[in-house]
Structure formats: structure tokens, C-alpha cells
Design an enzyme around this catalytic site. Structure first.
Site, mmCIF file in Angstrom:
data_model
loop_
_atom_site.group_PDB
_atom_site.id
_atom_site.type_symbol
_atom_site.label_atom_id
_atom_site.label_comp_id
_atom_site.label_asym_id
_atom_site.label_seq_id
_atom_site.Cartn_x
_atom_site.Cartn_y
_atom_site.Cartn_z
ATOM 1 N N ASP A 1 29.655 35.887 33.675
ATOM 2 C CA ASP A 1 30.823 36.304 34.463
ATOM 3 C C ASP A 1 31.048 35.224 35.507
ATOM 4 O O ASP A 1 30.103 34.572 35.963
ATOM 5 C CB ASP A 1 30.544 37.659 35.146
ATOM 6 C CG ASP A 1 31.819 38.307 35.695
ATOM 7 O OD1 ASP A 1 32.325 39.245 35.064
ATOM 8 O OD2 ASP A 1 32.320 37.857 36.757
ATOM 9 N N ASP B 1 36.477 40.906 28.119
ATOM 10 C CA ASP B 1 36.872 42.160 28.794
ATOM 11 C C ASP B 1 37.564 41.698 30.076
ATOM 12 O O ASP B 1 36.963 41.612 31.139
ATOM 13 C CB ASP B 1 35.616 42.993 29.074
ATOM 14 C CG ASP B 1 35.943 44.390 29.560
ATOM 15 O OD1 ASP B 1 37.109 44.819 29.432
ATOM 16 O OD2 ASP B 1 35.027 45.066 30.084
ATOM 17 N N CYS C 1 41.760 47.179 30.506
ATOM 18 C CA CYS C 1 41.922 48.613 30.767
ATOM 19 C C CYS C 1 43.283 48.801 31.439
ATOM 20 O O CYS C 1 43.382 49.403 32.501
ATOM 21 C CB CYS C 1 40.772 49.170 31.603
ATOM 22 S SG CYS C 1 40.455 48.295 33.135
#
Ligand SMILES: C[S@@+](CC[C@H](N)C(=O)[O-])C[C@H]1O[C@@H](n2cnc3c(N)ncnc32)[C@H](O)[C@@H]1O
Length: 451
Positions: free
Chosen positions: A281, A329, A382
């Protein structure tokens, strides 16, 4: 020192048990809503500060106040509409009616004139609570979203716009994913009977845990089984997104935006720890909790943490052109999670959407360099906003040669055929949503590198 211990335990018990009256909890919620409105800060920060400056309030009080605040934020616009006023008190009162279904007399009974109680209902408030309705409210008000996101949402949802927005303004369910590295769902169920969970509709390892009328669920993170890695708290939509990534044992898989590791843990579990899984990340602070979560769940992953500042280097450079599956993601507005984070919808600005799109460009370009010919990028958000879903992929495909979309319907038919009738298929991927799949609004698309 020794003598102090029993005293501390007694004090802690008193603090835990201290219970504010329902009226005092409403006062506190109004105070917190005023703080959120005045300082445009996240609800969690305002609630934390309130707790710190009101240490006499017990944990039950704090949870109940949080529940009132989140309900009010979910219905902020429609509550203000029926009350004819958007002050924090009006928003709270309106939400007691709209979200909790309380009738005007019950709300009046809550506002007793005791100490710490809000002022009793005025005559006008009472009339509004009795007669206010949303029949003439415009969609952004009736659906409780900022006006400027409506065209975006409408382009995805069409005639389902209002039902979807209403579902997005309800409380989210509490889902857990049972960790197949420890045992199957069927094996775990007897040991979790006390949670009274029901299998989730689509995700094979998911369990939906009932929450109380006040919106609170059990404190799962202190349950012994949780601490032993039996399960993770994860929305069914997130579980499904990991399944639709189709990870396979033997592959090299990079979880490029691993954050705290929600998807990493699911991917490890799905492959029975049989893949070479690398989690990274951009933000080392977001990645930090992954170590403890991997340990608890018995999941195997190599964590590559970038250094900050001058020593920063690309920690994935050695993998360029070799990776079978890059899971992206992506950073996004989170517009599909507004059931859980209702304050985020009111803080979102057009500029933040632009920022997220720029970040999506960067992560997709990084993923493209990692993936081998024949390998895949799995793009997940999302969000329900097409500009950061199909739109981000339109832009990517336009600037990057050699990638083709894997039809989402084929992936679903292969992995989760039961989901096919519930999701929306979009130009490049698929969209889950609160009204159609009962999940957060996850988007998933697979891209294959052809050359
Ligand atoms: C949606 S969150 C990830 C959630 C996580 N995968 C999970 O399941 O718990 C997106 C993450 O992308 C990270 N991110 C943003 N820009 C990035 C970049 N250029 N490279 C890698 N990660 C990035 C953010 O720090 C954030 O943790």
C-alpha cells in the site's frame, strides 16, 4: 500500588454501568451533530471527543449516542425537510421519526424536562413530526444524498434511483467472513451459535449477525473465536469482490492497495495459502494493522511496506511484468458504503471525486506494469459512481495498449452463478448495491493483459 487495583476495578465497573437517560443521550447526540456540522469533521472524531470530555458516560451510553448520531446523518436531508429546519436538534428529531419510526407522542415523551434533557417539543415541532412527509421532496432530499452526485447515480441506477438511495440510507448489516484456513462455515457454526448468525445470501463463508433495535451488534472484536482467527468482520460485498478476483493457488498475486488487509486475508483464505501473495500500500500507516491480522488468521502474505520521505522507493519494482493477478482495491469516494459512513456523503465534494480519479489513474498504471502477459488486473471500488468505475477503466483502456475486459458475466457464472440475477452488469464490470444485493455498493471488473 497493590491496594489501588480493587478500587480501579470497582471504578471501571461503575463507569461501564453508568447510564444516561434516553433524553440525556438525545442531548448528547445533538451536541455531537452540532460539532460535526460546525467543524465539518468525521463523526467518529466528534464522538471520540465527546466521550473524552464526558468520561462519566458508560460504554453503553457512548454506543447509543453514536447510533443516534449515525441514524441522524443517514437521514439528514429528509429529516430537515419534514422539520422545515436543518439545525442539529431538528435533524435528530426528524430522524427519530423517519429512521427509528417513533411517532410524535413517543418523541415528546423522550424530551422530558429533566436535567440534561433537550427542551420539550414546541407546538410547531409536534405538528411537523405528526404531519411532515416526503411526498413532494425532490430526489436528493428523499434519497438523502448531496444534490451534485444525483446525475452520476442516476446514470447507473436509472428508475431504481430512489429505492437504491433509500436502501443506501438504511443501517448496514453486520457480516463476518469465516476463515476457511481454520475451518469451513459448517464446521464453525456450532461454536458461533451464540451469535445467532445466518448464512449470507451469496458469499459461501459469510455469516450475517443480527443487530439490536438500537443498531448495535455484539462486540465481535473481543470474542475469543475472533481472537483465534475464526472470522473477520467484512461486508458481504467485500467478500464477493475477493471471490470475483478468482485467485488461484500457485499464482503470484499482488494486493496493490492492501490497506489494513481485508482483501489480502480473504485472498489467502480462498487459495488455502497456496498462492504467493504480496500485500502493499502506498500508505505505511494504513498497512500497519495487516501484520497482526495475518498472524491472527494464519494467512500467509509477504508485506512490502514503502518507506516514507526521501528513502521512498518502489518496493514492487522486482515484480514488474511477472504477476499473474494484480488486485487493485482502489482508493475511491466510498459512495457505496454510505450506509456505514453516512457522514462521508455530506463531506464529499466534486474536488474529492477528482482527486480519487487521479489516484485511480496512478494505481491502474502501476498495476499495468506489474502484470505479465496473460495475467489480470482486478479493479475493485466500493463506489456507485460510474466515473470512478467504468469511467476510470474507459480512461485506462484508452491510454494503455494490450488490455481487454474479461466479460463480468462470464466471471460471475463461473464463480458465483447465484449472483448473476442480482448484480447490475455495466460496460466493463459489475455493480453490487444495497437494494439489489443487500451489500455495500462494490464494483468489480477484470482486465486481461493480452500483449
Ligand atoms: C479501499 S482502500 C483499501 C482497502 C483494503 N484493500 C481492504 O480490503 O481492507 C484503498 C487503499 O489504496 C491506497 N492507495 C492510494 N493510492 C495508492 C497508490 N498509488 N499505490 C498503492 N496504494 C494506494 C490507500 O492508502 C488505501 O489504503
Amino acid at each position: 500500588m497493590r491496594e489501588a487495583w480493587p478500587f480501579r476495578d470497582v471504578l471501571n465497573r461503575i463507569l461501564e454501568e453508568t447510564t444516561l437517560t434516553p433524553a440525556a443521550r438525545c442531548s448528547a447526540a445533538i451536541e455531537v451533530l452540532a460539532d460535526i456540522a460546525a467543524r465539518r469533521r468525521p463523526a467518529a472524531d466528534a464522538l471520540k471527543d465527546w466521550g473524552l470530555s464526558h468520561r462519566f458516560a458508560g460504554s453503553g451510553d457512548r454506543a447509543a449516542i453514536a447510533s443516534l448520531v449515525y441514524d441522524a446523518l443517514r437521514r439528514r436531508a429528509s429529516s430537515a425537510w419534514i422539520m422545515g429546519d436543518d439545525a442539529p436538534r431538528s435533524v435528530l428529531l426528524g430522524s427519530l421519526r423517519l429512521q427509528q419510526g417513533l411517532a410524535a407522542p413517543s418523541i415528546a415523551a423522550l424530551l422530558t424536562a429533566e436535567r440534561f434533557a433537550p427542551e420539550p417539543l414546541s407546538a410547531e415541532e409536534r405538528v411537523r413530526l405528526e404531519q411532515g412527509d416526503l411526498a413532494d421532496a425532490p430526489p436528493a432530499i428523499a434519497g438523502d444524498v448531496p444534490e451534485w452526485v444525483l446525475p452520476e447515480l442516476e446514470s447507473l441506477l436509472g428508475t431504481d434511483l430512489l429505492p437504491e438511495l433509500k436502501a443506501l440510507a438504511r443501517r448496514a448489516p453486520l457480516d463476518i467472513r469465516l476463515n476457511a484456513l481454520k475451518q469451513s462455515r459448517d464446521e464453525a457454526l456450532p461454536g458461533l451459535a451464540h451469535l445467532a448468525g445466518e448464512p449470507t445470501p451469496f458469499a459461501p463463508q459469510g455469516l450475517r449477525i443480527p443487530i439490536g433495535a438500537d443498531g448495535r451488534g455484539p462486540a465481535l472484536h473481543v470474542e475469543p473465536e475472533f481472537l483465534d482467527g475464526w472470522y473477520e468482520i467484512q461486508d458481504e460485498g467485500s467478500q464477493l469482490a475477493a471471490l470475483l478476483a478468482e485467485p488461484r493457488a500457485g499464482e503470484t498475486i499482488v494486493d496493490l492497495c492492501a490497506g489494513g488487509g481485508g482483501k489480502t486475508l480473504a485472498l489467502a483464505s480462498q487459495t488455502g495459502n497456496g498462492a504467493r501473495l504480496i500485500a502493499s500500500d502506498d500508505d505505511p500507516r494504513r498497512l500497519a494493522p495487516i501484520h497482526e491480522r495475518l498472524r491472527r488468521s494464519g494467512a500467509a502474505a509477504e508485506v512490502r511496506t514503502p518507506r516514507t520521505g526521501r528513502a521512498r522507493a518502489d518496493v514492487l519494482a522486482d515484480l514488474d511484468g511477472t504477476v499473474d493477478r494484480v488486485v487493485v482495491d482502489a482508493p475511491c469516494t466510498g459512495a457505496g458504503t454510505w450506509r456505514r459512513n453516512p457522514d462521508a456523503k455530506w463531506r464529499l465534494r466534486p474536488g474529492s471525486l477528482e482527486t480519487r480519479i487521479a489516484e485511480q489513474t496512478a494505481v491502474l498504471d502501476r498495476a499495468a506494469r506489474l502484470v505479465r502477459p496473460g495475467g489480470r488486473i482486478v479493479y475493485i471500488t466500493c463506489s456507485l459512481l460510474p466515473r470512478e468505475n467504468d469511467g476510470a477503466l474507459d480512461a485506462f483502456l484508452g491510454r494503455t495498449k494490450g488490455f481487454a475486459v474479461v466479460p463480468a458475466r462470464d466471471v460471475v457464472e463461473r464463480v458465483l452463478p447465484g449472483l448473476a440475477d442480482s448484480v447490475r452488469f455495466t460496460r466493463h464490470g459489475l455493480q453490487m448495491s444495497p437494494a439489489r444485493t443487500g451489500t455495500d455498493g462494490f464494483y468489480v471488473a477484470n482486465l486481461e493483459r493480452r500483449s
